[in-house]
Design an enzyme around this catalytic site. Structure first.
Site, PDB file in Angstrom:
ATOM      1  N   SER A 110      29.380  -5.231   3.162  1.00 22.24           N
ATOM      2  CA  SER A 110      28.715  -4.607   2.325  1.00 22.24           C
ATOM      3  C   SER A 110      29.542  -4.063   1.308  1.00 22.24           C
ATOM      4  O   SER A 110      30.887  -3.693   1.491  1.00 22.24           O
ATOM      5  CB  SER A 110      28.089  -3.132   3.110  1.00 22.24           C
ATOM      6  OG  SER A 110      27.484  -2.125   2.176  1.00 22.24           O
ATOM      7  N   TYR A 132      24.734  -3.824  -4.334  1.00 25.22           N
ATOM      8  CA  TYR A 132      23.410  -3.217  -4.763  1.00 25.22           C
ATOM      9  C   TYR A 132      23.381  -3.502  -6.058  1.00 25.22           C
ATOM     10  O   TYR A 132      24.511  -3.432  -6.863  1.00 25.22           O
ATOM     11  CB  TYR A 132      23.326  -1.518  -4.175  1.00 25.22           C
ATOM     12  CG  TYR A 132      23.159  -1.527  -2.741  1.00 25.22           C
ATOM     13  CD1 TYR A 132      21.837  -1.630  -1.967  1.00 25.22           C
ATOM     14  CD2 TYR A 132      24.260  -1.086  -1.941  1.00 25.22           C
ATOM     15  CE1 TYR A 132      21.562  -1.437  -0.625  1.00 25.22           C
ATOM     16  CE2 TYR A 132      23.992  -1.036  -0.558  1.00 25.22           C
ATOM     17  CZ  TYR A 132      22.857  -1.249  -0.013  1.00 25.22           C
ATOM     18  OH  TYR A 132      22.554  -0.990   1.388  1.00 25.22           O
ATOM     19  N   THR A 158      20.976  -6.652  -2.471  1.00 25.14           N
ATOM     20  CA  THR A 158      20.118  -6.124  -1.807  1.00 25.14           C
ATOM     21  C   THR A 158      19.173  -5.278  -2.318  1.00 25.14           C
ATOM     22  O   THR A 158      19.804  -4.353  -3.239  1.00 25.14           O
ATOM     23  CB  THR A 158      20.915  -5.019  -0.683  1.00 25.14           C
ATOM     24  OG1 THR A 158      21.732  -5.829   0.160  1.00 25.14           O
ATOM     25  CG2 THR A 158      20.240  -4.523   0.051  1.00 25.14           C
ATOM     26  N   LYS A 257      18.069  -9.918  -0.896  1.00 20.36           N
ATOM     27  CA  LYS A 257      17.975  -9.519   0.269  1.00 20.36           C
ATOM     28  C   LYS A 257      16.551  -8.413   0.173  1.00 20.36           C
ATOM     29  O   LYS A 257      16.863  -7.587  -0.668  1.00 20.36           O
ATOM     30  CB  LYS A 257      18.969  -8.942   1.070  1.00 20.36           C
ATOM     31  CG  LYS A 257      18.583  -8.368   2.298  1.00 20.36           C
ATOM     32  CD  LYS A 257      19.881  -7.922   2.875  1.00 20.36           C
ATOM     33  CE  LYS A 257      19.888  -7.141   4.263  1.00 20.36           C
ATOM     34  NZ  LYS A 257      19.041  -5.927   4.066  1.00 20.36           N
ATOM     35  N   HIS A 281      15.151  -3.662   5.346  1.00 21.42           N
ATOM     36  CA  HIS A 281      16.422  -2.828   5.540  1.00 21.42           C
ATOM     37  C   HIS A 281      16.192  -2.269   6.915  1.00 21.42           C
ATOM     38  O   HIS A 281      17.119  -0.972   6.871  1.00 21.42           O
ATOM     39  CB  HIS A 281      16.515  -1.820   4.266  1.00 21.42           C
ATOM     40  CG  HIS A 281      17.746  -1.322   3.807  1.00 21.42           C
ATOM     41  ND1 HIS A 281      18.334  -2.083   2.995  1.00 21.42           N
ATOM     42  CD2 HIS A 281      18.558  -0.547   4.384  1.00 21.42           C
ATOM     43  CE1 HIS A 281      19.584  -1.560   2.810  1.00 21.42           C
ATOM     44  NE2 HIS A 281      19.853  -0.437   3.706  1.00 21.42           N
TER      45      HIS A 281
END
Length: 409
Positions: A110, A132, A158, A257, A281
């Site tokens: 991440s 993100y 994401t 995603k 999520h």
């Protein structure tokens, strides 16, 4: 074989040990879902609604679990999902990276992680970097370029998250900084978990609540989780043209995603995504969203021959993986399962979880009389008529010909 002090035989046992070892706030931060936790629960429960159709003779003497995903050869169709700031173990994502490398699979990292992409990619060369839509286009490009220079093999974008006020069911408050005030507030529950505290004492550092992958460059000051979260909330959500632009800038495998709706799957294909991850999520987004595995069949019907399809959400055992593959996924990500492993026993705990799931996949293939994960078919799984619930105003979706091999491989 029964569980021992250094080994556990089920993911449920890893969870039990994680709960026993972690301070209450840390444990519930891993467990929490949005609002009432409907989607969180459904992610796991939906797998129980899927039946298997085993055979009793002519079973294969050996089974092939290896596959290729995002250009990476992996020893089993299971990868570690990118999960933000981890305070479950001093080594955090580095422990998971070492364990996944030892298991022969890929590590999702991440952008909100507590360890840098440089550290993690050094521990596992098959690192997949997640981001993100945070900051300007220049900042996004800089972040992606840094990941590529560190050796990241794919970029995961994401989008299955609606940020805003705290809506998490069961989620405890998280301190912005580990200062005296935070120590006084959280100290009592930490003292009740002395082994967790001792791990950090031995490491010579406190739990890291910063996000080094959101620093402007490696080695520069890292924003705290809440500073990074604030930048994210101030960034306008992307359009499909924004997503097309980012895909054009990244010259490697590109994953979107957060796909639940078949229409979004089609749009992801249109902009050139290499793969999509069917995901809600982990139940931490819009509560009431159907489980990822329920959304999988209609997504496969929409785009299964055009893009690699991954699944994220609710995987707790090897048979869950097999069900997802039979319904069209090429591989799956695990999240909470490996975090419980890290909490229970660090690097060895993650490897333990992967070994449990690997064994479960192998045993399920044997029972289904399939010699390879690539030979699974839709008719290996019994799917209730209303399993996918309602999307686009239609009750459920027809599955493909049960005699055809799984698509999206």
């Amino acid at each position: 074989m029964a569980s021992t002090k250094d080994w556990f035989e089920t993911v449920a046992e890893a969870q039990r040990r994680a709960r026993k070892r972690l301070p209450k706030s840390v444990y519930y931060a891993l467990l929490a879902g949005s609002e009432r936790g409907v989607s969180l629960d459904d992610n796991v429960a939906a797998f129980s609604e899927l039946g298997l159709r085993p055979h009793i003779a002519d079973l294969p003497a050996s089974r092939e679990l290896a596959t290729t995903v995002l250009g990476q050869d992996i020893s089993l169709p299971v990868m570690v999902a990118p999960v933000g700031v981890q305070a479950v173990n001093p080594e955090g994502e580095v422990a998971a990276a070492r364990a996944t490398a030892a298991a022969g699979t890929a590590m999702g990292l991440s952008s909100f992680a507590s360890k840098s992409v440089e550290e993690v990619a050094a521990a596992n060369p098959q690192t997949l970097f997640q981001t993100y839509w945070v900051g300007s286009r220049d900042e996004l490009l800089s972040r992606a370029q840094r990941a590529k220079e560190a050796g990241a093999k794919a970029l995961i974008l994401t989008l299955d998250w609606v940020f805003g006020t705290r809506r998490d069911w069961g989620s405890p408050p998280i301190p912005e900084k580990l200062n005296l005030g935070a120590a006084m507030k959280f100290g009592p529950e930490v003292l009740l978990r002395p082994r967790w505290l001792l791990d950090y004492v031995r490491s010579g550092k406190l739990p890291d609540l910063t996000t080094p992958n959101l620093a402007q460059a490696a080695g520069e000051p890292s924003p705290t989780f809440f500073e990074a979260y604030g930048r994210w909330m101030q960034t306008p959500p992307p359009t499909w043209e924004d997503l097309r632009w980012l895909r054009e800038q990244w010259d490697g495998p590109f994953v979107i995603k957060g796909i639940i709706h078949p229409d979004d799957a089609r749009r992801a294909v249109d902009i050139g995504a290499t793969a999509i991850s069917v995901s809600n999520h982990g139940g931490n987004n819009l509560d009431g969203t159907i489980a990822s595995i329920r959304a999988l069949p209609p997504v496969v019907e929409a785009v299964g021959d055009q893009v690699e399809i991954l699944l994220d959400g609710g995987i707790r055992r090897g048979s869950d993986v097999v069900k997802a593959l039979a319904l069209g996924a090429k591989a799956v990500f695990i999240g909470r399962a490996y975090l419980w492993g890290v909490a229970a026993n660090g690097e060895a705990g993650v490897k333990n979880v992967l070994d449990i799931i690997r064994s479960g996949i192998d045993e399920t293939l044997l029972g289904l009389r399939r010699s390879s994960v690539h030979k699974l078919r839709a008719d290996d799984v019994l799917v209730p008529p209303d399993f996918s619930r309602v999307i686009n105003g239609k009750a459920g979706f027809p599955l493909r010909d049960p005699n055809s091999p799984s698509r999206g491989r």
